[in-house]
Design an enzyme around this catalytic site. Structure first.
Site, PDB file in Angstrom:
ATOM      1  N   CYS A  85       0.473  -1.450   0.046  1.00 30.75           N
ATOM      2  CA  CYS A  85       0.342  -0.561   0.015  1.00 30.75           C
ATOM      3  C   CYS A  85       0.905   1.107  -0.086  1.00 30.75           C
ATOM      4  O   CYS A  85       1.603   1.344  -1.128  1.00 30.75           O
ATOM      5  CB  CYS A  85      -0.832  -0.030   1.731  1.00 30.75           C
ATOM      6  SG  CYS A  85      -2.450   0.961   0.621  1.00 30.75           S
ATOM      7  N   HIS A 111      -3.248  -5.154   0.910  1.00 31.83           N
ATOM      8  CA  HIS A 111      -3.152  -5.796   1.911  1.00 31.83           C
ATOM      9  C   HIS A 111      -3.503  -6.804   2.495  1.00 31.83           C
ATOM     10  O   HIS A 111      -5.001  -7.318   3.007  1.00 31.83           O
ATOM     11  CB  HIS A 111      -4.052  -4.889   3.058  1.00 31.83           C
ATOM     12  CG  HIS A 111      -3.727  -3.783   3.435  1.00 31.83           C
ATOM     13  ND1 HIS A 111      -2.858  -2.828   4.088  1.00 31.83           N
ATOM     14  CD2 HIS A 111      -4.190  -2.862   2.851  1.00 31.83           C
ATOM     15  CE1 HIS A 111      -2.831  -2.023   4.218  1.00 31.83           C
ATOM     16  NE2 HIS A 111      -3.698  -1.731   3.778  1.00 31.83           N
ATOM     17  N   GLU A 120      -2.492  -8.789   4.389  1.00 32.86           N
ATOM     18  CA  GLU A 120      -2.981  -9.644   5.572  1.00 32.86           C
ATOM     19  C   GLU A 120      -3.732  -9.530   6.690  1.00 32.86           C
ATOM     20  O   GLU A 120      -3.670  -9.629   7.635  1.00 32.86           O
ATOM     21  CB  GLU A 120      -1.772  -8.761   6.322  1.00 32.86           C
ATOM     22  CG  GLU A 120      -1.381  -6.783   7.350  1.00 32.86           C
ATOM     23  CD  GLU A 120      -1.308  -6.334   5.374  1.00 32.86           C
ATOM     24  OE1 GLU A 120      -1.549  -4.733   5.776  1.00 32.86           O
ATOM     25  OE2 GLU A 120      -0.872  -6.424   4.771  1.00 32.86           O
TER      26      GLU A 120
END
Length: 508
Positions: free
Chosen positions: A78, A166, A168
């Site tokens: 990002c 993202h 994660e």
């Protein structure tokens, strides 16, 4: 030990990146962009986090990326991807609309190492207000989404990868696979960082650090202090002196049950009944901060008295975990204090003890895994977090032994009910709050005017954010009936359906 360095630009998800890497049995550390450690041969790759800032803002986080690029595998996430674009000749501009939420990858380059095994239309999570409108020189586009053309790119001839989403978060369905591709395949980490290897190396380090010295440690019954104590015990045995204080604000029968559990683990534990000292210190106090401070000071006084009975103690054991360490050196410095920390902090300087913190590099889930690998029983491993001031901050208003007894009985019915119905392990934290409110009720033919209690149960990954637990109505009805019928002094039960944020998990 092999390591991935995560450079933090202030994203709310940075800790989540670290936890995902740890789940791959690869060690990693988070460091702020302005406090980067020496790059040693143990560091096999670097991840640049997201950020609430814009790369176009004056004074936004930045650093010299030439010191890493082309020398170590690099993954920009990002903001990290946008910073790489901006610094090397690309163009980042404000998006026409904020790109937030679910998106789906398309136009995936088939031979890209980061996207190996990622299917077309894979769902990813976007969270940015800027977008990369022109790639930097030497970059190759590797994936797009419906609204973001430059969703992923790499630099030709080097192991530098950039993504505007993202991986994660769980909303990115193949995000863990992408991180595995980077950490294992691209960086070459061997996935040897297991709970068993942590125990082995930590016990060896503790033996070298402590030698024949004595350590004193205050236990709470929680998973952090329990696992820390067991690790130190493995290293120095009876030279660890544990003190478990009954502050009169524990759950029903908890003092006796926890003491029994500790003895079963072979720990050298002394139980101290200090209820009267705490009740005296709390008498007449209603302000939450005043109550916290009184509880903290009394604990220190009791602990100090007990520690002085042990000859030649040199160390204080603590169950500090990694999020506490990260918070103290975060990009923005320690967070604004919403309230004093739930857990009693360090002891005063006059005790002159050195501190040993065997869990300071672990997240909460890692602590549980380590405890499990050492044979710690499930009822200690899976125990919900419980605030250091205990029921003292779950009784709104002044504290009396009578109010504590009421809340202990209410809490016991609620927690036991969750366990009996198989709901306890799906909840992050649960408890009851005694409100400074009386309400009208009818019991038999009599009118009553008695106390109101609130039940609180939340689901969470790490306690930083939490959603109220959607418990079955039938269960809530059954528990409410039991509480009102069995606990004298309560005639009304309510259920808290607030999430964090904007509410906190505890009421005080």
């Amino acid at each position: 030990m092999q390591e991935i360095l995560i450079i933090d630009f202030g994203s709310q998800y940075t800790q989540l990146i670290a936890r995902r890497v740890r789940e791959l049995n690869v060690y990693c550390e988070i460091h702020p962009f302005n406090k980067i450690p020496e790059i040693t041969e143990n560091i096999k790759g670097i991840i640049l986090s997201g950020s609430p800032s814009s790369v176009m803002e004056e004074g936004s986080p930045t650093l010299d990326l030439n010191q890493f690029r082309g020398k170590l595998p690099l993954l920009g996430v990002c903001f990290g991807a946008q910073l790489l674009a901006k610094e090397f000749g690309g163009l980042v501009e404000k998006s026409d609309s904020r790109e937030y939420g679910r998106a789906h990858l398309n136009s995936l380059v088939p031979n890209d190492k980061l996207l190996k095994g990622i299917p077309a239309k894979s769902q990813v999570w976007m969270s940015h207000g800027d977008t990369i409108t022109r790639l930097p020189e030497g970059a190759i586009l590797t994936a797009s989404t419906e609204s973001v053309r430059n969703a992923a790119y790499t630099f030709e001839g080097e192991e530098t990868y950039c993504i505007q989403f993202h991986p994660e978060v769980t909303h990115s369905t193949d995000g863990k696979k992408m991180l595995e591709n980077f950490v294992v395949d691209i960086c070459g980490c061997d996935q040897s960082y297991t709970p068993e290897s942590f125990v082995e190396s930590t016990v060896a380090e503790l033996k070298a650090q402590l030698g024949q010295d004595k350590v004193v440690m205050g236990l709470s019954g929680g998973v952090d202090s329990s696992v820390a104590a067991l690790l130190i015990h493995k290293a120095i045995g009876e030279n660890l002196y544990c003190i478990f204080v009954d502050n009169g604000l524990l759950r029903k029968n908890e003092f006796e049950q926890v003491l029994e559990s500790y003895k079963g683990l072979g720990l050298n534990v002394k139980g101290v009944d200090a209820k009267d000292r705490f009740y005296a210190a709390l008498k007449g106090l209603t302000d939450p901060e005043a109550k916290r401070k009184a509880i903290g000071k009394t604990f220190i006084d009791v602990f100090d008295d007990e520690a002085h009975l042990i000859q030649d103690v040199k160390w204080l054991g603590q169950g500090t975990i990694y999020p506490d360490i990260i918070e103290s050196v975060s990009v923005k410095g320690p967070s604004v204090t919403i309230k004093s920390h739930h857990n009693v902090g360090g002891l005063p300087d006059y005790m002159k003890l050195k501190v040993v913190e065997p869990l300071k590099l672990l997240f909460k889930d890692g602590v549980r895994q380590v405890g499990r690998s050492m044979g710690m029983p499930d009822h200690l491993i899976n125990r919900h977090p419980f605030p250091g001031p205990g029921l003292g901050i779950r009784i709104l208003g002044d504290i009396t032994p009578e109010k504590v007894a009421i809340l202990q009985n209410v809490d016991h019915i609620f927690i036991q009910g969750l366990k009996d119905k198989g709901l306890y392990d799906s909840i992050w934290q649960a408890g009851a709050i005694l409100l400074p409110v009386q309400s009208v009720g009818v019991m038999g033919d009599e009118r009553t005017y008695e106390n109101v209690v609130a039940l609180r149960a939340v689901t969470s990954v790490d306690g930083m954010t939490a959603d109220w637990a959607h418990l079955p109505y039938e269960f809530l009805g059954e528990v409410s009936n039991q509480i009102i019928n069995k606990v004298k002094g309560v005639n009304r039960v309510v259920y808290d359906i607030s999430s964090k944020p904007p509410a906190t998990i505890e009421w005080e």
